[in-house]
Motif scaffolding. Structure first.
Motif, PDB file in Angstrom:
ATOM      1  N   VAL A  91       0.841  -1.204   0.000  1.00  0.00           N
ATOM      2  CA  VAL A  91       0.000   0.000   0.000  1.00  0.00           C
ATOM      3  C   VAL A  91       0.873   1.250   0.000  1.00  0.00           C
ATOM      4  N   SER A  92       1.963   1.223   0.746  1.00  0.00           N
ATOM      5  CA  SER A  92       2.871   2.369   0.786  1.00  0.00           C
ATOM      6  C   SER A  92       3.442   2.668  -0.593  1.00  0.00           C
ATOM      7  N   ASN A  93       3.851   1.627  -1.307  1.00  0.00           N
ATOM      8  CA  ASN A  93       4.386   1.826  -2.655  1.00  0.00           C
ATOM      9  C   ASN A  93       3.323   2.344  -3.608  1.00  0.00           C
ATOM     10  N   PHE A  94       2.106   1.831  -3.463  1.00  0.00           N
ATOM     11  CA  PHE A  94       0.995   2.318  -4.281  1.00  0.00           C
ATOM     12  C   PHE A  94       0.761   3.809  -4.020  1.00  0.00           C
ATOM     13  N   GLY A  95       0.819   4.181  -2.746  1.00  0.00           N
ATOM     14  CA  GLY A  95       0.617   5.578  -2.383  1.00  0.00           C
ATOM     15  C   GLY A  95       1.681   6.489  -2.951  1.00  0.00           C
ATOM     16  N   MET A  96       2.949   6.049  -2.918  1.00  0.00           N
ATOM     17  CA  MET A  96       4.010   6.902  -3.435  1.00  0.00           C
ATOM     18  C   MET A  96       3.946   7.012  -4.959  1.00  0.00           C
ATOM     19  N   ILE A  97       3.414   5.987  -5.629  1.00  0.00           N
ATOM     20  CA  ILE A  97       3.206   6.104  -7.075  1.00  0.00           C
ATOM     21  C   ILE A  97       2.181   7.196  -7.356  1.00  0.00           C
ATOM     22  N   MET A  98       1.093   7.231  -6.559  1.00  0.00           N
ATOM     23  CA  MET A  98       0.085   8.280  -6.710  1.00  0.00           C
ATOM     24  C   MET A  98       0.693   9.665  -6.499  1.00  0.00           C
ATOM     25  N   ILE A  99       1.548   9.772  -5.489  1.00  0.00           N
ATOM     26  CA  ILE A  99       2.116  11.082  -5.133  1.00  0.00           C
ATOM     27  C   ILE A  99       3.141  11.541  -6.168  1.00  0.00           C
ATOM     28  N   LEU A 100       4.050  10.618  -6.552  1.00  0.00           N
ATOM     29  CA  LEU A 100       5.124  11.000  -7.469  1.00  0.00           C
ATOM     30  C   LEU A 100       4.614  11.268  -8.882  1.00  0.00           C
ATOM     31  N   LEU A 101       3.500  10.637  -9.257  1.00  0.00           N
ATOM     32  CA  LEU A 101       2.949  10.827 -10.596  1.00  0.00           C
ATOM     33  C   LEU A 101       1.741  11.744 -10.575  1.00  0.00           C
ATOM     34  N   GLU A 102       1.683  12.628  -9.598  1.00  0.00           N
ATOM     35  CA  GLU A 102       0.611  13.620  -9.533  1.00  0.00           C
ATOM     36  C   GLU A 102       1.071  14.873 -10.284  1.00  0.00           C
ATOM     37  N   ASN A 103       0.499  15.074 -11.448  1.00  0.00           N
ATOM     38  CA  ASN A 103       0.941  16.153 -12.340  1.00  0.00           C
ATOM     39  C   ASN A 103       0.895  17.518 -11.687  1.00  0.00           C
ATOM     40  N   PHE A 114      -9.523   5.428  12.820  1.00  0.00           N
ATOM     41  CA  PHE A 114      -8.491   6.081  13.618  1.00  0.00           C
ATOM     42  C   PHE A 114      -7.438   6.746  12.724  1.00  0.00           C
ATOM     43  N   GLU A 115      -7.013   6.043  11.692  1.00  0.00           N
ATOM     44  CA  GLU A 115      -5.941   6.554  10.841  1.00  0.00           C
ATOM     45  C   GLU A 115      -6.444   7.446   9.710  1.00  0.00           C
ATOM     46  N   GLY A 116      -7.645   7.171   9.213  1.00  0.00           N
ATOM     47  CA  GLY A 116      -8.099   7.835   8.004  1.00  0.00           C
ATOM     48  C   GLY A 116      -8.963   9.062   8.191  1.00  0.00           C
ATOM     49  N   PHE A 117      -9.827   9.036   9.208  1.00  0.00           N
ATOM     50  CA  PHE A 117     -10.782  10.137   9.332  1.00  0.00           C
ATOM     51  C   PHE A 117     -10.086  11.476   9.554  1.00  0.00           C
ATOM     52  N   ASP A 118      -8.948  11.464  10.213  1.00  0.00           N
ATOM     53  CA  ASP A 118      -8.193  12.698  10.441  1.00  0.00           C
ATOM     54  C   ASP A 118      -7.829  13.355   9.111  1.00  0.00           C
ATOM     55  N   TYR A 119      -7.452  12.552   8.119  1.00  0.00           N
ATOM     56  CA  TYR A 119      -7.107  13.094   6.802  1.00  0.00           C
ATOM     57  C   TYR A 119      -8.345  13.566   6.049  1.00  0.00           C
ATOM     58  N   LEU A 120      -9.434  12.832   6.177  1.00  0.00           N
ATOM     59  CA  LEU A 120     -10.675  13.271   5.542  1.00  0.00           C
ATOM     60  C   LEU A 120     -11.122  14.601   6.135  1.00  0.00           C
ATOM     61  N   LEU A 121     -10.962  14.744   7.446  1.00  0.00           N
ATOM     62  CA  LEU A 121     -11.298  16.005   8.101  1.00  0.00           C
ATOM     63  C   LEU A 121     -10.432  17.137   7.560  1.00  0.00           C
ATOM     64  N   GLY A 146      -6.291  14.564   0.655  1.00  0.00           N
ATOM     65  CA  GLY A 146      -7.115  13.600  -0.068  1.00  0.00           C
ATOM     66  C   GLY A 146      -6.338  12.375  -0.484  1.00  0.00           C
ATOM     67  N   ILE A 147      -5.097  12.557  -0.930  1.00  0.00           N
ATOM     68  CA  ILE A 147      -4.275  11.411  -1.322  1.00  0.00           C
ATOM     69  C   ILE A 147      -3.967  10.541  -0.106  1.00  0.00           C
ATOM     70  N   LEU A 148      -3.637  11.166   1.024  1.00  0.00           N
ATOM     71  CA  LEU A 148      -3.357  10.400   2.245  1.00  0.00           C
ATOM     72  C   LEU A 148      -4.589   9.614   2.696  1.00  0.00           C
ATOM     73  N   PHE A 149      -5.760  10.233   2.555  1.00  0.00           N
ATOM     74  CA  PHE A 149      -6.995   9.535   2.908  1.00  0.00           C
ATOM     75  C   PHE A 149      -7.252   8.382   1.944  1.00  0.00           C
ATOM     76  N   THR A 150      -6.976   8.580   0.671  1.00  0.00           N
ATOM     77  CA  THR A 150      -7.165   7.522  -0.321  1.00  0.00           C
ATOM     78  C   THR A 150      -6.265   6.327  -0.022  1.00  0.00           C
ATOM     79  N   ILE A 151      -5.038   6.593   0.390  1.00  0.00           N
ATOM     80  CA  ILE A 151      -4.108   5.518   0.721  1.00  0.00           C
ATOM     81  C   ILE A 151      -4.597   4.747   1.938  1.00  0.00           C
ATOM     82  N   GLN A 152      -5.170   5.454   2.921  1.00  0.00           N
ATOM     83  CA  GLN A 152      -5.739   4.765   4.084  1.00  0.00           C
ATOM     84  C   GLN A 152      -6.943   3.908   3.682  1.00  0.00           C
ATOM     85  N   THR A 153      -7.728   4.399   2.722  1.00  0.00           N
ATOM     86  CA  THR A 153      -8.854   3.608   2.223  1.00  0.00           C
ATOM     87  C   THR A 153      -8.350   2.346   1.532  1.00  0.00           C
TER      88      THR A 153
END
Length: 704
Positions: free
Chosen positions: A130-142, A600-607, A635-642
């Motif tokens: 999941v961490s690698n998936f998240g960094m792909i989203m972040i690094l390839l965010e135009n 616990f981990e995700g709602f903080d980012y959604l907020l 939003g990206i951090l919340f998506t990774i938690q999802t």
């Protein structure tokens, strides 16, 4: 590991109490250095392949102007707080005022943001996949990548945001109230203060930090390993740190700002007379305080700070001379002479005596030797409603003896006791201190400044002036801020305004920013900018940074990532609906550990996502896609938690989803890469990718 250590959730006597063993999260990736090295390598490769035009982009002008202002000492006021301008001014003293070198610093800040985001994922305790998936989203965010290359406040602001999020998250993993916890809380407070002092939307981040403290209080109160006393201690300590330290940093940056900017500069016309008077080379030092008949004056609109102005050009509709609001004090066409009305024996007036109020006067525009008049037969060029009258100047009225014509140029000065600054200024006309309405008796209307911008002849870019019967009170107020008279003796007293302290300056600046950002022009209906958060969330429009012969720089996010954020919010909403519909208060043994961990981990980012985004709908200035980037990070951090939640629910299904989604993320990034890096492209390829009707397809013209 014992069964007790594996279970992070226990029950209390009255309701479900939960303890999440967050120390496992911190240690899970503590020895993983390979991913950070990989991220650093990828970022350096991308920066190497990126090229911007040699010219200064329009988006870069604000920050460059700030650096120039601090170097020259000339006062400049921008929408954003002064920290980033101060920071780049200090950097420019080392690297020089080379835009290319300063852009490299911006790229470095972007790189640090990516590394901090990688740290945040590790602190969240997500699995390596999941961490690698998240960094792909972040690094390839135009949109993130493009904005990190351009010399604006955004890269620095986003770096401070990620620094705050990382340390705020890490503080929750530490043993509460030990030395390490205090260190992380202090670092989070500093990051919050730096972000708050970098961008006007930092106020939303400050509010989010308070909400995050309340959320942490709620979770800690349900943890049996933490006493109630310690729970409240953590809450009040963090809340105090998140208030005191950021505000201290914020005030310090403004103190440095006012200390360095001591000369009249580009923003001089926006300032109040008292603020102007505190600057060097101001235009008020030699002004006479008492206004008398025969004085040459400049009339300033109370609400906008702009000057009543006329020039020898004519409205196309009425053919009358233009009268407008101009924001430049140093223009001879702002000067009017204040005279007695026609038919009155001028010998009855002592030119050494101030003008008593209320009093009838005429205003002669000195440059064109024409009287200010209200023309009830014509309507203003924009505000052409029935109840509005045209304000103009005319050379003929001064020669017409008829009484009914005289009244067109006769105005009554109606003093405003509430807004006048001294008792004396309520009785006689004084520079700065007297605030008044200008009333035309014949047409029964008040002179009013509007926010409407004209676009014809020499008046282009200036504001419309009208005469209206029932105006908004503050919009119809004026004052005089320059006054001279040939009858004044040279040794006559000059104006003396109060000393403007740091707190006076700060109060004025913050009031002006707040009004511009969140209030707008009171008392006048003007079309506001359509700041649709929906258009950002679904990336229905981008932003053109540059169009030139060699290509374009077009800000457009990775629409796969943008839509994944929307999908994550929908999934979370459906989960909450399901939990609500299946809630069983009598079943004390039922608790879903995976769902709770996601909460616990995700709602903080959604907020954070919502609190950085929703207030944007109330902002009065025009916003663009780059204003969405702080929300995008949350939003990206919340998506990774999802994605982590889905991974824990169904590992293989989630891997399959990643295998399907990742190629589309990569494809979306590389398809739009030429327009990001001014690469070689064709008109046909560009046009095919402009799939949204709201995207600026004009950028494709540079490849035609």
């Amino acid at each position: 590991m014992t069964q007790k250590e594996k279970s992070d959730i226990v029950k209390g006597p009255f309701r479900k109490f939960v303890h999440l063993n967050t120390q496992i999260f911190e240690s899970r990736f503590s020895s993983d250095k390979l991913s950070s090295i990989g991220i650093l390598t990828l970022c350096l490769i991308r920066i190497y392949n990126y090229k911007l035009p040699d010219v200064i982009l329009p988006s870069e002008i604000e920050l460059i102007d700030s650096v120039n202002a601090y170097n020259s000492g000339e006062y400049l006021e921008t929408e954003n707080p002064p920290l980033v301008g101060l920071l780049f001014t200090a950097i420019s003293h080392v690297l020089g005022n080379d835009v290319v070198k300063l852009r490299l610093v911006n790229e470095l800040f972007g790189l640090m943001s990516f590394l901090l985001l990688d740290k945040i994922l590790k602190y969240n305790g997500v699995s390596p996949i999941v961490s690698n998936f998240g960094m792909i989203m972040i690094l390839l965010e135009n949109s993130l990548f493009t904005q990190f290359q351009i010399l604006t406040t955004d890269a620095t602001y986003l770096m401070f945001i990620t620094f705050f999020i990382a340390n705020n998250k890490l503080s929750k993993l530490k043993v509460i109230t030990n030395k390490s916890w205090f260190t992380q809380t202090l670092l989070a407070s500093i990051g919050l203060g730096l972000a708050f002092s970098s961008h006007w939307s930092g106020i939303f981040l400050l509010f989010y930090s308070f909400a995050s403290c309340i959320l942490e209080l709620w979770y800690n109160s349900a943890d049996l390993t933490i006493s109630i006393r310690r729970t409240w201690y953590v809450f009040y300590t963090k809340l105090a740190c998140y208030m005191i330290i950021p505000i201290t940093i914020y005030l310090s940056t403004y103190y440095a700002n006012f200390s360095l900017l001591t000369k009249a500069g580009e923003s001089y016309n926006q300032l109040s007379p008292e603020f102007q008077y505190s600057l060097q080379n101001n235009h008020l030092n030699n002004t006479f305080p008492n206004v008398k008949f025969g004085s040459s004056i400049m009339l300033r609109h109370y609400q906008t700070g702009k000057y009543l102005h006329s020039h020898p050009d004519y409205y196309t509709g009425s053919g009358r001379q233009q009268v407008t609001l101009l924001d430049n004090y140093n223009d001879g066409s702002n000067i009017f002479e204040i005279l007695t009305i026609r038919g009155v024996d001028k010998n009855l007036f002592d030119y050494n005596r101030s003008i008593g109020v209320p009093w009838r006067v005429e205003l002669l525009h000195v440059d064109t030797n024409s009287s200010l008049v209200i023309d009830g037969d014509h309507k203003p060029p924009i505000s052409d409603q029935e109840y509005n009258k045209l304000v103009t100047t005319d050379t003929n009225y001064k020669d017409i003896p008829e009484e009914n014509q005289k009244s067109k140029q006769q105005f009554q000065i109606k003093i405003s006791g509430k807004y006048c600054k001294t008792d004396e200024s309520k009785r006689s006309l004084q520079v700065v201190n007297s605030v008044f309405q200008i009333y035309n008796e014949r047409e029964s209307c008040y002179l009013l400044g509007t926010p409407l911008v004209l676009s014809e002849g020499f008046s282009t870019g200036q504001n419309e002036v009208i005469c209206i019967t029932e105006p908004n009170y503050e919009s119809s107020l004026w004052y005089i801020d320059w006054n001279t008279n040939g009858n004044f003796p040279e040794d006559d007293e000059r104006i003396s305004l109060k000393e403007y302290t740091f707190w006076d300056k700060l109060s004025e600046v913050l009031m002006r920013k707040t009004k511009k950002l969140f209030v707008g022009f009171l008392g006048y209906n003007v079309e506001t900018h359509d700041n649709s958060i929906k258009s950002w969330m679904f990336i229905s429009k981008g932003f053109t940074h540059y169009m030139g012969e060699n290509g374009a720089v077009y800000l457009l996010g990775n629409f796969i990532t943008y839509h994944l954020i929307i999908a994550s919010i929908i999934i979370y909403g459906l989960l909450k609906i399901y939990e609500f519909c299946t809630f069983s208060p009598f079943n004390e043994n039922e608790i879903n550990e995976v769902n709770y961990r996601y909460e616990f981990e995700g709602f903080d980012y959604l907020l954070g996502y919502l609190m950085m985004l929703i207030p944007m709908t109330f902002v009065k200035i025009e916003l663009h896609l780059f204003n969405y980037l702080p929300s995008l990070i949350f939003g990206i951090l919340f998506t990774i938690q999802t994605y982590q939640w889905l991974f824990e629910k169904s590992k293989y299904l989630t891997i399959a989803i990643g295998i399907i989604v990742i190629p589309f993320i990569i494809l979306a990034y590389y398809k739009f890469l030429p327009v990001m890096i001014m690469g070689e492209w064709t008109f046909e390829k560009c046009s095919k990718l402009m799939i949204s009707p709201s995207w600026n397809s004009e950028v494709c013209e540079v490849y035609n």
